[in-house]
Design an enzyme around this catalytic site. Structure first.
Site, short mmCIF file in Angstrom:
data_model
loop_
_atom_site.label_atom_id
_atom_site.label_comp_id
_atom_site.label_asym_id
_atom_site.label_seq_id
_atom_site.Cartn_x
_atom_site.Cartn_y
_atom_site.Cartn_z
N PRO A 86 0.82 -1.22 0.00
CA PRO A 86 0.00 0.00 0.00
C PRO A 86 0.85 1.27 0.00
CG PRO A 86 -0.16 -1.14 2.11
CD PRO A 86 0.64 -2.03 1.22
N GLU A 113 2.09 -8.27 8.96
CA GLU A 113 2.18 -6.81 9.10
C GLU A 113 2.97 -6.15 7.97
OE1 GLU A 113 0.75 -4.40 11.12
OE2 GLU A 113 -0.50 -6.16 11.39
N ARG A 150 -4.12 -9.19 -20.12
CA ARG A 150 -5.11 -8.86 -21.17
C ARG A 150 -4.52 -7.94 -22.24
NH1 ARG A 150 -7.76 -4.15 -20.66
NH2 ARG A 150 -9.73 -4.81 -21.56
N ASP A 164 -10.79 1.00 -24.35
CA ASP A 164 -11.01 0.87 -22.90
C ASP A 164 -11.00 2.22 -22.20
OD1 ASP A 164 -11.13 -1.84 -22.76
OD2 ASP A 164 -9.03 -2.11 -22.18
N1 ADE Z 1 -0.87 -5.16 0.19
C1 ADE Z 1 -1.75 -4.73 1.13
N2 ADE Z 1 -2.48 -3.72 0.70
C2 ADE Z 1 -2.08 -3.47 -0.59
C3 ADE Z 1 -2.47 -2.52 -1.57
N3 ADE Z 1 -3.41 -1.61 -1.35
N4 ADE Z 1 -1.83 -2.56 -2.75
C4 ADE Z 1 -0.85 -3.44 -2.98
N5 ADE Z 1 -0.44 -4.36 -2.09
C5 ADE Z 1 -1.05 -4.38 -0.90
#
Ligand code: ADE
Length: 240
Positions: A86, A113, A150, A164
């Site tokens: 993230p 974590e 794809r 697209d």
């Molecule tokens: N691992 C946990 N959350 C994630 C996200 N939002 N994007 C990529 N990998 C992740």
């Protein structure tokens, strides 16, 4: 084209690789897709791949050794290592397009974590699929793999992805199939006219309308053509 997913849960990808377009792409060898369980590389006598967090804190972190050894075993000169996290760059269609030129993409999936920070020294890029936290990188790796596969040559008709949403920086125009009249809701006449130029103009304008109404942010940095500017002015006037 090869995608290697490093994951503790290879079975997570079973339905992905055995369904529809992705299954066919693999069978036709448009892409090689493999999952590697990096637990197989741990030197821990209990087979662990994670450990408690230095300095304290809830949960466990993925340790360096199994992941780094696994990367060393499978990496070649043409590999690009992508950490799913993230904290990474938010995935956009333009990034997917850039990545389809890579010969070998290694997608590293975290769990628990997260990763020991030092693992970041062994990756080339970090990708997020959005500002939310998943239980692991698997859903993100699956999402990125799908978006990549794809676009590989021969997987789906070129025309299908040229139009697209996002490919030209706009959302896709509305599309219809039969019946021509469903509960009084009619397919726009122009689409039944067979007049290719009028259909092209209608689609462009409706594409701009959708983008203007739903994703104004996409229009901010986009250089509009003369024709697009004209349509956008018309749309704004129609809006009032
Ligand atoms: N691992 C946990 N959350 C994630 C996200 N939002 N994007 C990529 N990998 C992740």
């Amino acid at each position: 084209m090869k995608i290697s997913v490093l994951t503790l849960f290879p079975e997570f990808f079973d339905s992905f690789t055995s369904t529809s377009i992705i299954k066919r792409a693999i069978e036709q060898e448009r892409v090689t897709f493999e999952c590697i369980d990096f637990r197989a590389y741990t030197k821990d006598k209990h087979n662990n791949v994670d450990d408690t967090i230095c300095g304290g804190g809830a949960g466990m972190l993925l340790a360096c050794q199994p992941i780094v050894d696994c990367l060393r075993a499978i990496k070649t000169d043409s590999s690009v290592v992508v950490m799913m996290s993230p904290q990474g760059e938010t995935l956009q269609q333009a990034k997917v397009r850039e990545m389809i030129s890579y010969d070998h993409i290694i997608l590293l999936c975290g769990h628990y974590e997260g990763f020991d920070e030092r693992i970041r020294d062994y990756v080339d890029m970090e990708i997020s699929i959005g500002d939310y936290v998943l239980t692991g990188g698997e859903v993100a790796a699956l999402t990125l793999s799908d978006a990549l596969i794809r676009l590989y040559d021969g997987v789906i008709a070129k025309q299908s992805h040229e139009d697209d949403s996002f490919e030209n920086g706009l959302l896709e125009y509305p599309q219809y199939t039969r019946p021509i009249d469903f509960e009084g809701k009619k397919v726009p006449d122009v689409l039944l006219s067979g007049h290719h130029e009028n259909i092209r103009q209608w689609r462009l304008k409706e594409s701009l309308r959708k983008t203007y109404l739903r994703r104004k942010d996409l229009l901010v940095n986009r250089q509009l053509t003369k024709e697009e500017s004209k349509f956008l002015i018309e749309i704004k006037n129609e809006d009032n």
